[in-house]
Design an enzyme around this catalytic site. Structure first.
Site, PDB file in Angstrom:
ATOM      1  N   LYS A 177      27.449  51.065  36.693  1.00 17.76           N
ATOM      2  CA  LYS A 177      28.417  51.584  35.715  1.00 17.76           C
ATOM      3  C   LYS A 177      28.656  53.084  35.838  1.00 17.76           C
ATOM      4  CE  LYS A 177      29.020  48.058  32.328  1.00 17.76           C
ATOM      5  NZ  LYS A 177      27.928  47.101  32.612  1.00 17.76           N
ATOM      6  N   GLU A 180      28.536  34.193  35.708  1.00 18.02           N
ATOM      7  CA  GLU A 180      28.288  34.540  34.307  1.00 18.02           C
ATOM      8  C   GLU A 180      27.170  33.661  33.741  1.00 18.02           C
ATOM      9  OE1 GLU A 180      31.955  34.030  32.129  1.00 18.02           O
ATOM     10  OE2 GLU A 180      32.316  32.055  32.955  1.00 18.02           O
TER      11      GLU A 180
HETATM   12  C1  LIG Z   1      27.948  45.800  32.612  1.00 19.39           C
HETATM   13  C2  LIG Z   1      27.071  45.063  33.531  1.00 19.39           C
HETATM   14  C3  LIG Z   1      27.485  43.877  34.165  1.00 19.39           C
HETATM   15  C4  LIG Z   1      28.840  43.245  33.914  1.00 19.39           C
HETATM   16  O1  LIG Z   1      29.876  44.088  34.336  1.00 19.39           O
HETATM   17  P1  LIG Z   1      31.373  43.832  33.848  1.00 19.39           P
HETATM   18  O2  LIG Z   1      32.174  44.886  34.496  1.00 19.39           O
HETATM   19  O3  LIG Z   1      31.365  43.929  32.348  1.00 19.39           O
HETATM   20  O4  LIG Z   1      31.718  42.453  34.268  1.00 19.39           O
HETATM   21  C5  LIG Z   1      26.628  43.278  35.065  1.00 19.39           C
HETATM   22  N1  LIG Z   1      25.403  43.780  35.309  1.00 19.39           N
HETATM   23  C6  LIG Z   1      24.958  44.904  34.721  1.00 19.39           C
HETATM   24  C7  LIG Z   1      23.601  45.403  35.045  1.00 19.39           C
HETATM   25  C8  LIG Z   1      25.776  45.598  33.810  1.00 19.39           C
HETATM   26  O5  LIG Z   1      25.336  46.713  33.218  1.00 19.39           O
END
Ligand SMILES: *Cc1c(COP(=O)(O)O)cnc(C)c1O
Length: 325
Positions: A54, A205
């Site tokens: 992120k 998911e």
């Molecule tokens: C946010 C996150 C996800 C999912 O990412 P999206 O962009 O919301 O689909 C997956 N793994 C981790 C570790 C995250 O922090």
């Protein structure tokens, strides 16, 4: 609605985050390959700055703020990795950050977000509407609200992880990507279609919340109650509008399919990462690997990419999860 980003935006994002985000390692394991019967390439975003991919999207989005936006600051709401990614990126860029976090978030996460220099505003997740609250805080300060996945610059930034994977290992037969709101998967899809056109792209998911699978089937975004799962980074109740536009294209354009993993499969994958590859991966980060293990029979002899999305898990909780089974 803004238009969805393209692969050209992923390339621009890669330039912006260069020197700030880590170029994370791609790890392989002969033992894991032997177990699955395929050649697996793990893109290790658990080793990214602040512990998850992120940082890529947040830094890309914040570095595009104009001078007025920079002065007024950024507001984000999240109990997880997006909060820390925005806090860290804003700190680096000298942008004031306000993060709304639930009062009952793990104390370590509240402390980490404050530690990056952000102001934390706590709210009650049972009585207050966090989106409305975040908008009110942003409007009051003239600040910009930065969403966790439904934003073109966030998607383009997340796509840089998969871009690095393909530039390092070349084309692949299949790619497995953890899926919550769809920012990571949408970015990965853009990169895969540009750099490895015949690669099958799978989003993964939690089985308890297969809203994206339902949405693709139905052709419109399905909303679900917050799923009960240990994959706390994928407890989203619906996919983003922009990610959905990218994912829905179907095989060869969007994603090939959305798969699921149970909590037990996540723990089993977490154990292989720990025991064989000596890596701490958070439950959400195990989604891709769990699905690859489940579908091993279809992957025989193939070259397979797995995005390991993050490693932020409270260590006592981690030990308890591994100790349970
Ligand atoms: C946010 C996150 C996800 C999912 O990412 P999206 O962009 O919301 O689909 C997956 N793994 C981790 C570790 C995250 O922090």
């Amino acid at each position: 609605m803004p238009t969805p980003p393209t692969y050209a935006d992923v390339e621009k994002a890669a330039e912006r985050i260069e020197g700030q985000a880590h170029r994370t390692p791609v790890l392989t394991s002969r033992r894991v390959d032997a177990e699955v019967g395929a050649r697996l390439y793990f893109k290790c975003e658990n080793l990214q700055r602040m512990g998850a991919f992120k940082f890529r999207g947040a830094f890309n989005a914040l570095s595009r703020f104009d001078p007025d936006q920079r002065r007024a600051g950024v507001v984000a709401f999240s109990s997880g990795n997006h909060a820390q990614a925005v806090a860290l990126s804003a700190g680096i860029l000298g942008i004031p950050a306000t993060i709304l976090m639930p009062r009952d978030a793990p104390p370590a996460k509240l402390a980490a977000t404050r530690g990056y220099g952000a102001e934390v505003v706590e709210f009650d997740r049972y009585t207050e509407d966090r989106e409305a609250l975040a908008r009110a805080v942003a409007d009051g300060r003239g600040a910009t609200l930065l969403p966790p996945y439904d934003h073109p610059d966030i998607i383009a930034g997340q796509g840089t992880a998969t871009r690095e994977l393909f530039t390092e290992v070349g084309e692949l037969d299949a790619l497995f990507v953890p899926l919550g709101g769809g920012g990571l998967l949408a970015g990965a899809t853009l990169a895969a279609r540009a750099l490895s056109p015949t690669c099958r792209v799978y989003g993964v998911e939690p089985e308890a919340g297969d809203d994206v699978r339902q949405s693709l089937e139905k052709g419109s975004i399905v909303h679900i109650p917050a799923p009960r799962t240990i994959a706390d980074g994928a407890q989203t109740q619906h996919v983003g509008v922009l990610p959905f536009e990218i994912l829905r294209g179907g095989p060869g354009v969007g994603v090939d399919a959305v798969l699921t993993a149970t909590d037990d499969e996540l723990v089993a994958a977490m154990r292989v990462f720990a025991a064989t590859m000596k890596m701490v991966v958070e439950p959400t980060g195990c989604l891709g690997f769990a699905a690859a293990r489940r579908t091993a029979a279809e992957l025989a002899g193939q070259r397979v990419g797995v995005v390991v999305s993050g490693g932020n898990v409270d260590i006592a909780r981690y030990a308890a999860l591994l100790g349970d089974s």
